[in-house]
Design an enzyme around this catalytic site. Structure first.
Site, mmCIF file in Angstrom:
data_model
loop_
_atom_site.group_PDB
_atom_site.id
_atom_site.type_symbol
_atom_site.label_atom_id
_atom_site.label_comp_id
_atom_site.label_asym_id
_atom_site.label_seq_id
_atom_site.Cartn_x
_atom_site.Cartn_y
_atom_site.Cartn_z
ATOM 1 N N HIS A 290 -11.352 -14.270 27.861
ATOM 2 C CA HIS A 290 -11.602 -12.929 28.871
ATOM 3 C C HIS A 290 -11.997 -14.074 30.593
ATOM 4 O O HIS A 290 -11.104 -15.445 30.040
ATOM 5 C CB HIS A 290 -13.520 -13.098 28.732
ATOM 6 C CG HIS A 290 -14.481 -14.289 28.181
ATOM 7 N ND1 HIS A 290 -14.402 -15.056 29.112
ATOM 8 C CD2 HIS A 290 -14.924 -14.652 27.034
ATOM 9 C CE1 HIS A 290 -16.225 -16.209 28.709
ATOM 10 N NE2 HIS A 290 -15.573 -15.992 27.777
ATOM 11 N N CYS A 306 -15.875 -20.111 24.044
ATOM 12 C CA CYS A 306 -14.534 -19.177 23.820
ATOM 13 C C CYS A 306 -13.603 -19.019 25.213
ATOM 14 O O CYS A 306 -14.192 -20.722 25.255
ATOM 15 C CB CYS A 306 -15.272 -17.558 25.067
ATOM 16 S SG CYS A 306 -16.265 -16.553 24.097
#
Length: 406
Positions: A290, A306
């Protein structure tokens, strides 16, 4: 592993803004003012990052939507450059399932995940630009330099060149990250060796903090990444893209809200959203690629597992991945490749080494292992003489760009 405490780092930051006794009043005023501005910037980044350290994993988002892409960022390798650097053998076998990261107490992870502390600069009168940097024999287009401009710091230069902060710092350990000398020419790594090769999809090497996109066996794009911090490491293995979302909402998990009760139940799209402007959801629950609202975390170990990208980079990647896209994650810190009659070696720090580099601490010794020796030996034709002094130097220095070792 470093044992420096947060208090010690805070003391170092305080010390960094004090002029030295030998400085004149004008020198002290000017240098202190510049250093104070840079130090306050570093401190502001620390506070912002600490407030959002858990901003990677989150609850279930709304259904995915489409989005518009942008051109790939400057600094990505062209197909022609990629063709010059074919796949190297990985230093370790790749797992087919993610490994569960070991958990540590939150106080420890919060302390280690803070931003870099500004070291005290040299006296302004003694800071002279470096006119020439000897470049390793890497071949045309594989290495470049950048001349520092007034007001630059390594965070800003790294983003402009589509590099990670620690990637640039490792290549230039002699450079003050917050006050590089105007006129100094710093090394800009242009090409990396590939730890693995896939036909089509995404390959990520955590040791390089870098993502590579392949089409029909050719690497066509590469981008720097922010990865999981201590205790919340990004897993390795193979997975696929489940879906993607433009301007996602972020839902803190129950764990995050227990640790930080002030977190809202959801943060919608906008400048305060930790997922940034794009989210690519993986088959591993709560892991995704992301964007971010704290781009200075790219190229560092600051996430909850992440993979963070600069906003402009994730927009470009977003247009080329869809549900079902293959994603391979490895963690190979020493990579070798035989090309055009020479063996090339690229070495990166371990997690402990990255953390030491982050805090301007001596990196732990990284001796060659028997597995590395075997990998290097098997990568050359029989009878080829390997210069083990060069190998040991590359593994000791951990500059993160390819060097010849035969």
């Amino acid at each position: 592993m470093s044992t420096m405490t947060s208090a010690t780092r805070s003391n170092r930051m305080t010390t960094a803004i004090q002029p030295t006794p030998s400085m004149t009043a004008s020198q002290g005023s000017r240098t202190t003012g510049i250093t104070m501005a840079k130090t306050l910037k570093s401190l502001a980044l620390t506070v912002a990052a600490a407030a959002l350290l858990s901003a990677c994993a989150g609850g279930e988002p709304p259904p995915a939507t489409g989005g518009n892409g942008v051109n790939a960022a400057a600094g990505a390798l062209s197909p022609a450059q990629a063709a010059k650097m074919p796949t190297a053998r990985p230093a370790s076998q790749v797992a087919t399932q993610p490994q569960d990261p070991a958990k540590t107490e939150q106080a420890k992870t919060d302390a280690k995940a803070g931003q870099a502390v500004a070291a005290a600069p040299a006296q302004e009168s003694e800071r002279k630009p470096t006119e020439v940097i000897p470049q390793p024999d890497l071949g045309e287009g594989l290495f470049s330099t950048y001349e520092v401009k007034k007001g630059d710091d390594l965070l800003e230069i790294a983003r402009a060149k589509s590099l990670g902060y620690l990637e640039l710092k490792a290549a230039n350990p002699e450079v003050d990250p917050w006050l590089p000398i105007p006129g100094h020419k710093i090394r800009i790594p242009s090409v990396h060796l590939l730890a693995a090769k896939i036909d089509t999809g995404v390959m990520i090497n955590l040791a390089q903090m870098r993502l590579y996109r392949f089409e029909k066996g050719v690497m066509v794009d590469t981008y720097p990444l922010g990865i999981g911090r201590e205790g919340l490491e990004t897993p390795v293995g193979t997975t696929t893209v489940l879906r993607k979302t433009k301007d996602p909402s972020w839902y803190p998990t129950a764990r995050m809200r227990r640790e930080k009760p002030e977190l809202p139940a959801v943060i919608g799209p906008g400048p305060d959203n930790p997922l940034g402007n794009r989210a690519i959801y993986l088959g591993w629950d709560l892991y995704r690629i992301h964007g971010t609202n704290i781009p200075w975390g790219v190229g560092r170990r600051t996430s909850s597992g992440c993979l963070r990208m600069y906003p402009e980079n994730v927009e470009a990647l977003y247009e080329h991945v869809n549900a079902g896209t293959n994603v391979k994650v490895v963690n190979d810190r020493v990579i070798v490749e035989w090309r055009e009659g020479r063996l090339w070696l690229e070495a990166h720090p371990t997690n402990e080494g990255w953390d030491a580099l982050e805090y301007n601490e001596p990196m732990p010794d990284m001796p060659l292992t028997t597995d590395m020796v075997a990998m290097i030996t098997h990568a050359v034709p029989e009878g080829t003489k390997i210069d083990w002094n060069k190998v040991n130097k590359a593994v000791k220095e951990l500059r993160g760009y390819p060097v010849p070792v035969t």
